[in-house]
Design an enzyme around this catalytic site. Structure first.
Site, PDB file in Angstrom:
ATOM      1  N   LYS A  10      36.525 102.411  41.653  1.00 54.14           N
ATOM      2  CA  LYS A  10      37.014 103.595  42.359  1.00 54.14           C
ATOM      3  C   LYS A  10      38.525 103.681  42.163  1.00 54.14           C
ATOM      4  CE  LYS A  10      35.318 104.412  46.480  1.00 54.14           C
ATOM      5  NZ  LYS A  10      34.938 104.238  47.903  1.00 54.14           N
ATOM      6  N   ASP A 106      31.335 107.423  58.888  1.00 52.29           N
ATOM      7  CA  ASP A 106      30.762 108.415  57.974  1.00 52.29           C
ATOM      8  C   ASP A 106      29.384 107.965  57.505  1.00 52.29           C
ATOM      9  OD1 ASP A 106      30.636 110.759  56.539  1.00 52.29           O
ATOM     10  OD2 ASP A 106      31.861 110.040  54.870  1.00 52.29           O
TER      11      ASP A 106
END
Length: 301
Positions: A10, A106
């Site tokens: 990432k 989340d």
């Protein structure tokens, strides 16, 4: 380079912080992984984190397809058996995060994925860019209830408290998972998906009102199985600082599996699609592998 292992990388540009006045999530996420410690199962290993060529970089153990993609391949309908098996593992992952004094925040299908190879039966939880502490590390006390917090999470699955900009607690992760499981079980869009509103803000308000209103309670009573109805009753009766009864919630799905005589063997629908009425979108000659899976991007509303 030394082992030939494939990894997940990432990256986020360093200049994002200067443009938005918010620190990049990749500068924050490694801290969460360190706070999580070394769980025995269900979380990707953090291999390296740091800055490289103008980017924040996070290198993680590579996982298989996420549950949003697998749900799509199963024609947006999981069998009750798969929902029960997924629920047990997903609850266990959230329970572990909470045991470390953290909230996931989340919770959504895109942030759960199956493993690779011998771990293809294991459901992993990842992406902790929005996670936060709910316990004060100095005192061990639960953080206080306050209003006027910034909204976090994904609107479709966010808790009512998140919509109202209240301080979040463990109950909110459990509530968000409930919306995910209802979507998996019912196979259709959640009642607030696809609704019309004149603006994005109005759509968020209407979504919040639908989640909190009597129509959704009626929807749960009419369309959800007993285990999800009991789950709904449990989390809606939790107070702000109260710990969810994880064993009870997982037991609801274990009880259904035993009552139906199903094997709790983690052979999910995408592995054994025989229980699906319409099969999957994957031709029989294919094997579920990351190269056949595209990331599913949901509308932010």
């Amino acid at each position: 380079m030394l082992t030939g292992d494939e990894v997940a990388i990432k990256m986020e540009p360093l200049h994002v912080e200067h443009e938005t006045n918010h620190p990049p999530t990749l500068a924050y996420e490694p801290v969460i992984y360190k706070l999580l410690g070394k769980p025995s199962v269900g979380f990707p290993s953090l291999l390296w984190a740091g800055k490289d060529h103008g980017n924040y970089v996070l290198i993680l153990e590579r996982l298989g397809p996420n549950l949003a993609s697998l749900f799509k391949f199963c024609r947006r309908k999981f069998s009750p058996r798969t929902v029960c098996m997924l629920a047990q593992q997903m609850l266990a992952r959230i329970e572990y995060v909470h045991s470390r004094g953290l909230l996931v925040v989340d919770v959504k299908p895109q942030n759960f994925a199956v493993g690779m190879g011998d771990n293809a039966h294991v459901v992993y939880l990842f992406d902790f860019g929005h996670s936060k502490l709910y316990l004060d590390p100095a005192t061990g006390k639960h953080h206080p209830y306050v209003k006027n917090r910034s909204a976090t999470g994904t609107a479709v699955y966010a808790s009512i408290a998140a919509h109202r900009h209240y301080e979040l607690c463990r109950r909110d992760d459990i509530e968000a998972l409930f919306y995910v499981l209802v979507e998996f079980y019912c196979g259709d869009r959640l009642p607030w998906q696809g609704i019309y509103a004149p603006s994005y803000e109005a759509k968020l308000e209407r979504t919040r009102d639908m989640k909190a209103g009597p129509a959704f309670r009626d929807f749960v009573a009419a369309h959800c199985p007993p285990e999800l109805q009991a789950y709904y009753s449990h989390y809606t009766n939790l107070v702000f600082t109260q710990e969810p009864d994880y064993a009870y919630l997982k037991g609801l799905f274990v009880k259904r599996v035993k009552a139906e005589g199903w094997d709790n063997d983690a052979k999910f629908d995408w592995i054994d699609p025989s229980l699906l009425e319409k099969g999957t979108l994957i031709p029989e000659e294919y094997v579920v592998a990351p190269r056949f899976v595209d990331e599913v991007e949901l509308d932010p509303s």
